[in-house]
Design a protein around this motif. Structure first.
Motif, short mmCIF file in Angstrom:
data_model
loop_
_atom_site.label_atom_id
_atom_site.label_comp_id
_atom_site.label_asym_id
_atom_site.label_seq_id
_atom_site.Cartn_x
_atom_site.Cartn_y
_atom_site.Cartn_z
N ASP A 78 0.88 -1.16 0.00
CA ASP A 78 0.00 0.00 0.00
C ASP A 78 0.91 1.21 0.00
OD1 ASP A 78 -2.35 -1.43 0.01
OD2 ASP A 78 -2.48 -1.51 2.20
N LEU A 79 0.77 2.03 -1.03
CA LEU A 79 1.65 3.17 -1.22
C LEU A 79 0.90 4.41 -0.75
CD1 LEU A 79 4.28 4.21 -2.53
CD2 LEU A 79 3.11 4.14 -4.73
N VAL A 80 1.31 4.98 0.38
CA VAL A 80 0.59 6.10 0.98
C VAL A 80 1.41 7.37 0.79
CG1 VAL A 80 -0.47 7.02 3.08
CG2 VAL A 80 -0.33 4.53 2.74
N GLU A 81 0.90 8.29 -0.03
CA GLU A 81 1.67 9.52 -0.24
C GLU A 81 1.07 10.68 0.53
OE1 GLU A 81 3.72 12.50 -3.49
OE2 GLU A 81 2.02 11.31 -4.17
N LEU A 82 1.84 11.21 1.47
CA LEU A 82 1.40 12.34 2.29
C LEU A 82 1.67 13.64 1.53
CD1 LEU A 82 2.96 11.05 5.64
CD2 LEU A 82 0.69 10.60 4.71
N GLY A 83 0.68 14.51 1.47
CA GLY A 83 0.85 15.76 0.73
C GLY A 83 1.04 15.52 -0.75
N SER A 84 0.12 14.73 -1.31
CA SER A 84 0.29 14.26 -2.69
C SER A 84 0.13 15.37 -3.74
CB SER A 84 -0.70 13.13 -2.97
OG SER A 84 -2.00 13.53 -2.60
N TYR A 108 -2.61 5.38 -2.20
CA TYR A 108 -3.43 6.27 -1.38
C TYR A 108 -2.84 7.68 -1.36
CZ TYR A 108 -5.43 2.03 0.85
OH TYR A 108 -6.06 0.85 1.11
N PRO A 109 -3.31 8.59 -2.21
CA PRO A 109 -2.87 9.98 -2.08
C PRO A 109 -3.59 10.62 -0.89
CG PRO A 109 -4.41 9.77 -3.91
CD PRO A 109 -4.27 8.39 -3.32
N VAL A 110 -2.83 11.29 -0.02
CA VAL A 110 -3.42 11.97 1.14
C VAL A 110 -3.08 13.45 1.05
CG1 VAL A 110 -3.56 12.08 3.67
CG2 VAL A 110 -3.01 9.90 2.55
N CYS A 156 5.25 7.90 1.74
CA CYS A 156 6.12 8.84 1.03
C CYS A 156 5.74 10.26 1.40
CB CYS A 156 5.95 8.70 -0.48
SG CYS A 156 6.32 7.07 -1.10
N PHE A 157 6.74 11.08 1.62
CA PHE A 157 6.50 12.50 1.89
C PHE A 157 7.59 13.25 1.12
CE2 PHE A 157 5.92 15.82 5.55
CZ PHE A 157 5.12 16.58 4.74
N ARG A 186 7.68 1.17 5.64
CA ARG A 186 8.81 2.08 5.43
C ARG A 186 8.30 3.48 5.17
NH1 ARG A 186 11.23 -0.58 0.53
NH2 ARG A 186 9.08 -1.34 0.45
N LEU A 187 9.19 4.43 5.41
CA LEU A 187 8.89 5.84 5.17
C LEU A 187 9.99 6.39 4.29
CD1 LEU A 187 7.66 8.70 5.79
CD2 LEU A 187 9.04 8.70 7.88
N ILE A 188 9.62 7.10 3.22
CA ILE A 188 10.63 7.81 2.43
C ILE A 188 10.36 9.30 2.48
CG2 ILE A 188 11.60 8.20 0.14
CD1 ILE A 188 11.33 5.34 -0.48
N LEU A 189 11.35 10.03 3.00
CA LEU A 189 11.22 11.48 3.14
C LEU A 189 12.11 12.20 2.13
CD1 LEU A 189 11.49 12.10 7.01
CD2 LEU A 189 9.50 12.48 5.55
N GLY A 190 11.54 13.13 1.40
CA GLY A 190 12.34 14.01 0.53
C GLY A 190 12.89 15.14 1.37
N MET A 191 14.22 15.29 1.42
CA MET A 191 14.83 16.31 2.28
C MET A 191 15.90 17.08 1.52
SD MET A 191 15.03 13.94 5.71
CE MET A 191 14.76 15.11 7.04
N ASP A 192 15.81 18.39 1.60
CA ASP A 192 16.79 19.25 0.93
C ASP A 192 18.00 19.41 1.85
OD1 ASP A 192 17.84 20.88 -1.00
OD2 ASP A 192 16.72 22.66 -0.40
N MET A 193 19.19 19.25 1.29
CA MET A 193 20.40 19.19 2.11
C MET A 193 21.10 20.54 2.20
SD MET A 193 20.13 16.04 2.89
CE MET A 193 21.66 15.38 3.57
N VAL A 194 21.89 20.70 3.28
CA VAL A 194 22.75 21.88 3.40
C VAL A 194 23.76 21.86 2.26
CG1 VAL A 194 24.54 22.97 4.82
CG2 VAL A 194 22.53 21.99 5.92
N LYS A 195 23.99 23.00 1.67
CA LYS A 195 24.95 23.13 0.57
C LYS A 195 25.47 24.55 0.57
CE LYS A 195 21.57 21.98 -2.14
NZ LYS A 195 20.58 21.96 -1.04
N ASP A 196 26.24 24.92 -0.43
CA ASP A 196 26.74 26.29 -0.57
C ASP A 196 25.61 27.29 -0.29
OD1 ASP A 196 29.05 28.00 -2.07
OD2 ASP A 196 27.04 28.80 -2.46
N ILE A 197 25.87 28.18 0.66
CA ILE A 197 24.79 29.06 1.11
C ILE A 197 24.35 30.03 0.01
CG2 ILE A 197 24.31 30.93 2.77
CD1 ILE A 197 25.78 29.06 4.80
N GLY A 198 25.29 30.40 -0.86
CA GLY A 198 24.94 31.25 -1.99
C GLY A 198 23.89 30.59 -2.88
N VAL A 199 24.07 29.30 -3.10
CA VAL A 199 23.11 28.54 -3.93
C VAL A 199 21.74 28.52 -3.27
CG1 VAL A 199 22.55 26.24 -4.83
CG2 VAL A 199 24.90 27.10 -4.99
N ILE A 200 21.73 28.26 -1.97
CA ILE A 200 20.45 28.18 -1.25
C ILE A 200 19.75 29.55 -1.27
CG2 ILE A 200 19.31 27.68 0.95
CD1 ILE A 200 21.60 25.88 1.72
#
Ligand code: AVJ
Length: 320
Positions: A78-84, A108-110, A156-157, A186-200
């Motif tokens: 069962d594939l549950v997507e949070l904030g689909s 399941y889109p949520v 998934c989020f 299982r849970l898969i979270l999409g997370m934006d990583m720290v990087k060059d601050i100029g880029v961010i």
């Protein structure tokens, strides 16, 4: 296709209460969920197409390569997507999954937004007729117990939406989810990583000023609800990386002393020149930080799927 509705109708008066409480607080704030009226959602779409706004440019190919790695494991899930949202992210993922596997999946889109669930669940069902689709409208941050699915589940989020939450709140969310997760889930979270601050910082200060317009649009949303007379042009868009809290902060800064009034409120909202409204946090993560958060929530990190530059992560977690 089934759609289930768990969203209580929050009345206009409680929205007003919330917005007003935020504008009375010191420093003033507005909740970032109010960016997304129909114009705000269009502006966000425009942001995702900007050269400087890197997250989707990395997450989308990463979703593809990660799907190729996971496609055999998600049979009978069962594939549950949070904030689909518009379901565009899961489509990228599902396109890489063989049809014979999709046949065994229930998706399941949520989402909190009824319209988007109705529209996107329908589109997705047409795109993958072999797959069962069961849409859920719910506020998964508040009502995690409403999470669907009986078989082995993959939550998934995506989109680094979790980045809007403070660290404490995201640990709380992961803890709550852990309570409803079974051993094999299982849970898969999409997370934006720290990087060059100029880029961010460039990603939130684009040269076309779309992000500035997106930020200021929240004042129009406030006007709609509170019947106030905020003039977005009297505020300046400010976005910077806060190193201590490892996050982009967006603020709106009053260009001069202001008095905002409302046709339905007795009180005025007073601004000194330079005073700000804090409108959004967008946290950026490190591998260490992610492992600590997972640990604090009773989860453990099984896998981190990265792009070459390690700018974005899809983090797979299980219950410890
Ligand atoms: C949708 C929360 C992931 O934090 O990057 C984009 C929202 N704000 N530009 C983000 C956003 C300003 C976005 N998220």
């Amino acid at each position: 296709m089934i759609i289930e509705d768990f969203m209580p109708d929050i009345g206009e008066s409680s929205i007003r209460e919330e917005l007003l409480a935020c504008l009375r607080s010191d420093p003033k704030t507005l909740p970032c969920m109010y960016f997304y009226d129909s114009h705000g959602s269009e502006l966000f779409e425009e942001i995702t197409r900007l050269e400087e706004y890197y997250p989707p440019k990395i997450e989308i190919p990463l979703l593809r390569t990660t799907a190729l790695k996971l496609k055999q494991q998600i049979e009978d899930n069962d594939l549950v997507e949070l904030g689909s949202g518009d379901c565009s992210k899961i489509s990228v993922f599902l396109d890489e999954v063989p049809k014979e596997v999709r046949q065994t999946i229930v998706y399941y889109p949520v989402d909190v937004c009824r319209d988007s669930i109705e529209r996107s669940a329908c589109n997705l069902q047409n795109r993958y007729p072999e797959m069962k689709v069961h849409g859920i409208t719910a506020d998964f941050l508040e009502h995690i117990e409403k999470m669907p699915g009986k078989r082995k589940r993959l939550f998934c989020f995506f989109g680094s939406t979790i980045g809007n939450l403070t660290e404490a709140r995201s640990i709380e969310f992961m803890k709550d989810l852990g309570k409803v997760m079974n051993k094999n889930d299982r849970l898969i979270l999409g997370m934006d990583m720290v990087k060059d601050i100029g880029v961010i910082e460039k990603a939130y200060n684009d040269s076309q000023g779309i992000t500035a317009e997106f930020n200021k649009n929240i004042l129009k949303v406030a006007n709609d609800h509170l019947k106030t007379n905020f003039d977005p042009e009297e505020f300046e868009h400010v976005a910077f990386f806060n190193r201590k809290d490892s996050r982009i902060e967006m603020h709106l800064k009053a260009k001069k002393d202001l008095e905002v009034t409302s046709t339905i409120l007795d009180e005025k909202i007073i601004f000194k020149k330079g005073e700000t409204i804090h409108t959004e946090n967008s946290h950026k993560y490190t591998v260490d930080g992610i492992k600590k958060m997972a640990g604090a929530a009773g989860l453990s990190v099984e896998n981190i799927f990265n792009d070459d530059k390690k700018w974005f992560s899809l983090v797979e977690m299980v219950k410890r």
